[in-house]
Design an enzyme around this catalytic site. Structure first.
Site, PDB file in Angstrom:
ATOM      1  N   ALA A 177       0.793  -1.337   0.220  1.00  0.00           N
ATOM      2  CA  ALA A 177       0.007   0.001   0.084  1.00  0.00           C
ATOM      3  C   ALA A 177       0.906   1.329  -0.048  1.00  0.00           C
ATOM      4  CB  ALA A 177      -0.651   0.083   1.102  1.00  0.00           C
TER       5      ALA A 177
ATOM      6  N   ARG B 253       2.707   1.673  -3.766  1.00  0.00           N
ATOM      7  CA  ARG B 253       1.476   1.955  -4.535  1.00  0.00           C
ATOM      8  C   ARG B 253       1.040   3.277  -4.394  1.00  0.00           C
ATOM      9  NH1 ARG B 253      -0.876  -3.633  -6.907  1.00  0.00           N
ATOM     10  NH2 ARG B 253       1.206  -4.189  -7.658  1.00  0.00           N
TER      11      ARG B 253
ATOM     12  N   ASP C 156       2.041  -8.837  18.712  1.00  0.00           N
ATOM     13  CA  ASP C 156       1.871  -8.496  20.348  1.00  0.00           C
ATOM     14  C   ASP C 156       0.426  -7.493  20.667  1.00  0.00           C
ATOM     15  OD1 ASP C 156       4.182 -10.226  20.601  1.00  0.00           O
ATOM     16  OD2 ASP C 156       5.560  -8.171  20.800  1.00  0.00           O
TER      17      ASP C 156
ATOM     18  N   ARG D 215      -6.829 -29.221  22.268  1.00  0.00           N
ATOM     19  CA  ARG D 215      -8.162 -29.632  22.815  1.00  0.00           C
ATOM     20  C   ARG D 215      -8.422 -31.146  22.604  1.00  0.00           C
ATOM     21  NH1 ARG D 215     -12.261 -26.840  25.211  1.00  0.00           N
ATOM     22  NH2 ARG D 215     -11.876 -25.012  24.207  1.00  0.00           N
TER      23      ARG D 215
ATOM     24  N   GLY E 267     -12.350 -20.475  25.314  1.00  0.00           N
ATOM     25  CA  GLY E 267     -13.197 -20.793  26.545  1.00  0.00           C
ATOM     26  C   GLY E 267     -12.470 -21.805  27.500  1.00  0.00           C
TER      27      GLY E 267
ATOM     28  N   GLU F 244     -10.034 -22.947  30.603  1.00  0.00           N
ATOM     29  CA  GLU F 244     -10.437 -23.105  31.995  1.00  0.00           C
ATOM     30  C   GLU F 244      -9.635 -22.047  32.774  1.00  0.00           C
ATOM     31  OE1 GLU F 244     -10.197 -25.888  30.233  1.00  0.00           O
ATOM     32  OE2 GLU F 244     -12.354 -26.233  30.795  1.00  0.00           O
TER      33      GLU F 244
ATOM     34  N   LYS G 228     -14.698 -32.155  36.861  1.00  0.00           N
ATOM     35  CA  LYS G 228     -14.002 -31.759  35.350  1.00  0.00           C
ATOM     36  C   LYS G 228     -12.513 -32.371  35.410  1.00  0.00           C
ATOM     37  CE  LYS G 228     -13.071 -28.759  32.035  1.00  0.00           C
ATOM     38  NZ  LYS G 228     -14.079 -28.718  30.666  1.00  0.00           N
TER      39      LYS G 228
ATOM     40  N   HIS H 114     -10.378 -32.474  32.329  1.00  0.00           N
ATOM     41  CA  HIS H 114      -9.382 -31.989  31.357  1.00  0.00           C
ATOM     42  C   HIS H 114      -9.469 -30.507  31.622  1.00  0.00           C
ATOM     43  CE1 HIS H 114     -12.663 -31.450  28.697  1.00  0.00           C
ATOM     44  NE2 HIS H 114     -11.827 -30.773  28.168  1.00  0.00           N
TER      45      HIS H 114
ATOM     46  N   ARG I 285       4.041 -16.400  14.560  1.00  0.00           N
ATOM     47  CA  ARG I 285       4.334 -15.178  13.951  1.00  0.00           C
ATOM     48  C   ARG I 285       4.107 -15.355  12.246  1.00  0.00           C
ATOM     49  NH1 ARG I 285       9.055 -12.861  16.830  1.00  0.00           N
ATOM     50  NH2 ARG I 285      10.397 -13.182  14.945  1.00  0.00           N
TER      51      ARG I 285
HETATM   52  O1  F6P Z   1       7.408  -8.963  19.248  1.00  0.00           O
HETATM   53  C1  F6P Z   1       7.061 -10.080  18.594  1.00  0.00           C
HETATM   54  C2  F6P Z   1       7.725 -11.217  19.396  1.00  0.00           C
HETATM   55  O2  F6P Z   1       7.178 -12.340  18.894  1.00  0.00           O
HETATM   56  C3  F6P Z   1       7.171 -11.401  20.974  1.00  0.00           C
HETATM   57  O3  F6P Z   1       6.091 -11.857  21.032  1.00  0.00           O
HETATM   58  C4  F6P Z   1       8.257 -12.164  21.391  1.00  0.00           C
HETATM   59  O4  F6P Z   1       8.464 -12.128  22.787  1.00  0.00           O
HETATM   60  C5  F6P Z   1       9.571 -11.765  20.756  1.00  0.00           C
HETATM   61  O5  F6P Z   1       8.932 -11.133  19.467  1.00  0.00           O
HETATM   62  C6  F6P Z   1      10.522 -13.148  20.043  1.00  0.00           C
HETATM   63  O6  F6P Z   1      11.386 -12.708  19.603  1.00  0.00           O
HETATM   64  P1  F6P Z   1      12.299 -13.639  18.559  1.00  0.00           P
HETATM   65  O7  F6P Z   1      11.921 -13.718  17.329  1.00  0.00           O
HETATM   66  O8  F6P Z   1      13.795 -12.692  18.496  1.00  0.00           O
HETATM   67  O9  F6P Z   1      12.691 -14.679  19.240  1.00  0.00           O
END
Ligand code: F6P
Ligand code: ADP
Length: 321
Positions: A23, A26, A128, A155, A186, A188, A214, A216, A254
């Site tokens: 974005a 462009r 994050d 699960r 949901g 615990e 309960k 598990h 990620r």
């Molecule tokens: O900031 C994104 C993040 O994935 C955090 O959730 C995590 O603490 C950190 O980066 C992990 O970093 P790296 O990829 O350097 O291990």
């Protein structure tokens, strides 16, 4: 008015960063700007990994996870001498505008460059969701959905074997991924900075659940709440007699193709950043608050406290357990 604008991605990569880069490039070209990309964040900037691109450079990337520009962390960028060198490199090419896609660490780097005369805009890119100046960051929605897919699978086996399973999720010090995945699944128990529990409290609650027949339990744990989640699992097993496992979801959280929501948000942010630069704005970060794009001074944004969502904490109390 800016003429030459570059974009970089910095800090942890996040799904949707590519849609944002697309974005930016462009929209910049539509506004008649010369558009550049910088590879490997601030590290690549210092190494001169910069090139001018055309609109085709960003074809077929909207659906791709990660960042085609690569990302990096460069702790030395906190050093004012290193920042000065970076500004010189940009000045030598004539780049007068810079868009930084990253988290609050990356915003600090952008702020430093803006003090050295480069027009900079920060865009929130991190799974994050830990940036106070925006309700949502690029990558958060995809990551949340990825976590839910994983927990669905865990699960199945946890219920079949009637085990307790601790699932550690990312988020750095921010519990949004833990709290929201915990509600969506949901589970615990949820353990996060805004909703803390220690080992003993977990054991006590498991005792109450067992009393209620309960068998598990799923427990979402935000990273950095315990030094070692595997040790916590062993402790729980020893204290309760319930077979317990720990799973650290790790970097798979990620990756992956960005959700539609992340692609749209990232695209809106990219467009907004170019418009802001063209309008002469600098040293701001863009966010979304109550469904509206907001422009906030970087300094002010970095000083903003993150306020826990009390409504969600109430929901957990009423619905989860
Ligand atoms: O900031 C994104 C993040 O994935 C955090 O959730 C995590 O603490 C950190 O980066 C992990 O970093 P790296 O990829 O350097 O291990
Ligand atoms: P994020 O941007 O996701 O918060 P980091 O905190 O790792 O990720 O920051 C990314 C990069 O931003 C760092 O590796 C560093 O190059 C730069 N950075 C972080 N903090 C600062 C700072 N105080 N001043 C200048 N640059 C910084």
């Amino acid at each position: 008015m800016v003429h030459k604008v570059a974009v970089l991605t910095s800090g942890g990569d996040a799904p949707g960063m590519n849609a944002c880069i697309r974005a930016v490039i462009r929209t910049g070209i539509k506004y008649g700007l010369d558009m550049f990309v910088i590879y490997e964040g601030y590290k690549g900037l210092l190494n001169g990994k910069i090139e001018q691109v055309d609109r085709n450079f960003v074809s077929d990337i909207i659906n791709r996870g990660g960042t085609i520009l690569n990302s990096a962390r460069l702790p030395e960028f906190k050093n004012p001498e290193v920042q000065k060198r970076a500004a010189e490199i940009l000045n030598n090419i004539g780049i007068d505008g810079l868009i930084v896609i990253g988290g609050d660490g990356s915003y600090r780097g952008a702020q430093a460059l803006s003090r050295l005369g480069i027009n900079t805009i920060g865009l929130p890119g991190t799974i994050d969701n830990d940036i106070a100046s925006t309700d949502y960051t690029i990558g958060y929605d995809t990551c949340l959905n990825t976590i839910c897919e994983c927990v669905d699978k865990i699960r199945d086996t946890a219920t079949s074997h009637q085990r307790c399973t601790l699932i550690e999720v990312m988020g750095n010090h921010c519990g949004d991924l833990a709290i929201n995945s915990g509600i969506a699944e949901g589970v615990e128990m949820i353990v996060s900075a805004d909703h803390p529990m220690n080992e003993q409290q977990i054991v006590e609650k498991l005792g109450q659940l067992q009393g209620g027949k309960k068998k598990h339990s799923l427990i979402i744990v935000s990273e950095k709440q315990f030094a070692n989640v595997y040790d916590v699992a062993k402790y729980i097993e020893k204290e309760t007699g319930i077979e317990t496992r720990a799973e650290v979801l790790g970097h798979l959280q990620r990756g992956g193709s960005p959700s539609a929501r992340d692609r749209i948000l990232a695209t809106e942010f990219g467009v907004e950043a170019i418009k802001a630069l063209v309008n002469g704005e600098t040293s701001i970060c863009i966010g979304i608050k109550n469904d509206k794009m907001v422009h906030i001074d970087i300094e002010e944004a970095l000083a903003m406290p993150r306020i826990p969502n009390r409504n969600l904490l109430e929901v957990i109390k009423l619905v989860n357990r």
